[in-house]
Design an enzyme around this catalytic site. Structure first.
Site: not given
Length: 379
Positions: A363-364
């Site tokens: 998620e990043g």
């Protein structure tokens, strides 16, 4: 500034903690060893309302706030980080996306069973050549009039093998680059849909991670979320909230390892004293407790901003960046405090150390979080 939780929030936190200790902990080592998805436990969490925590009751959800969500994810992740990420993806990326941006028909057909825990969702953005560079989508959705023809491969998909509903980002108009990306709802079983082999991961091994392949999958136009070309903005907006969930997961991993190390330090003796009597260990525990508390406040601030309808992109990225780093540092120290026992699976901390690493990646990555934060502070 209000630092007290409501009675309802405390009840949710306690319910999550009780479930983690009684339902998740007994088999967590075995599930990690054999990469076993916690199907029975996730079903029970769904029945308790934890798979659609922030969804409105009219769509089958629990109608809770983001603060409650953070508290629950932390308690689950203290024991089983795999279960925590399963909850996080279903809540933050799937249910939240459908409730905010889906049509009434999409909500009725897909959101209700997802929020009730009857189905599980998967979010399909990453590809073999599009991880951090999410704009480089090679999966295509060719407009065929009344439907799209979907082709491509998605990588590292959480809930990839167990999900029933998949939200897939695909490129429809390459000339428009990221403005030509669409978000499409795909159902397991559609012709041309294939689930690849399960990834053999270092950590969060109870979470099933797969590649997903699409070969001429016909996707009805009514399965597109939002307007034409809305897909990339949709994904980026959801990841802002998703990072709160992953930050809470990282927080839980850290606080779980800390609780184990604290308990062990009071029981284990060396040089005629308990480890807790030794200043070297006391200082480790002090640093761990301080960093965990800072991470917790950052997670709660991001959740508070979300609950109050205020911009939270910077806060969620800061929380994820810091909490994931804290998870790595604290779990390494927890293993160190346990000494040789820390390297043994039955003491749990080596698993938490392996689980912590992914929170700096999915998620990043931490590097992407720094890009997001620097853009915000330089506005």
């Amino acid at each position: 500034m209000q630092f007290e939780f409501t009675e309802e929030q405390l009840m949710i936190k306690q319910a999550a903690r009780d479930f983690a200790q009684t339902e998740l902990k007994p088999g967590v080592i075995e599930r990690d060893e054999h990469q076993k998805f916690p199907a029975e436990q996730i079903k029970k969490l769904g029945e308790l309302g934890f798979l659609g925590m922030m969804v409105a009751p009219q769509y089958g959800g629990s109608g809770m706030d983001a603060i409650s969500y953070v508290l629950a994810i932390e308690e689950i992740a203290k024991v089983d980080a795999s279960a925590a990420v399963i909850l996080s993806v279903n809540n933050s990326l799937i249910c939240n996306g459908l409730e905010k941006f889906g049509t009434d028909a999409q909500k009725e057909k897909y959101l209700v069973p997802l929020a009730k825990g009857e189905h599980i969702g998967a979010f399909c953005l990453s590809e073999p050549e599009a991880g951090s560079d999410a704009t480089s989508q090679h999966t295509t959705a060719i407009d065929m009039g009344d439907h799209y023809l979907l082709n491509g491969t998605k990588n590292w998909i959480t809930n990839g093998g167990t999900a029933s509903t998949y939200i897939v980002m695909a490129q429809t108009d390459t000339a428009k680059k990221h403005d030509g990306i669409n978000a499409l709802i795909i159902e397991k079983g559609m012709e041309g849909f294939t689930i690849g082999a399960k990834e053999n991961k270092m950590g969060v091994r109870g979470s099933d991670t797969h590649s997903i392949m699409f070969s001429d999958v016909k996707v009805p136009k009514e399965n597109r979320i939002g307007d034409e070309g809305f897909g990339f903005k949709f994904a980026m907006k959801l990841l802002e909230g998703g990072r709160i969930g992953i930050a809470a997961q990282a927080l839980g991993i850290a606080s779980g390892a800390y609780e184990l190390a604290l308990q062990y330090s009071k029981e284990r003796k060396a040089f005629g004293k308990t480890l807790a009597d030794l200043q070297a260990i006391q200082f480790k525990l002090a640093d761990m407790a301080t960093e965990i508390e800072a991470a917790r406040l950052m997670c709660l601030k991001a959740a508070w901003l979300k609950d109050h309808g205020q911009p939270y992109a910077q806060a969620s990225s800061m929380a994820k960046l810091f909490a994931s780093d804290v998870a790595m540092r604290v779990t390494v120290e927890a293993v160190q405090i346990h000494g040789g026992y820390g390297y043994v699976k039955e003491y749990h901390v080596e698993r938490l150390m392996r689980d912590a690493k992914i929170t700096q990646i999915y998620e990043g990555t931490s590097e992407i979080q720094r890009i997001v934060i620097s853009r915000e502070v330089l506005k």
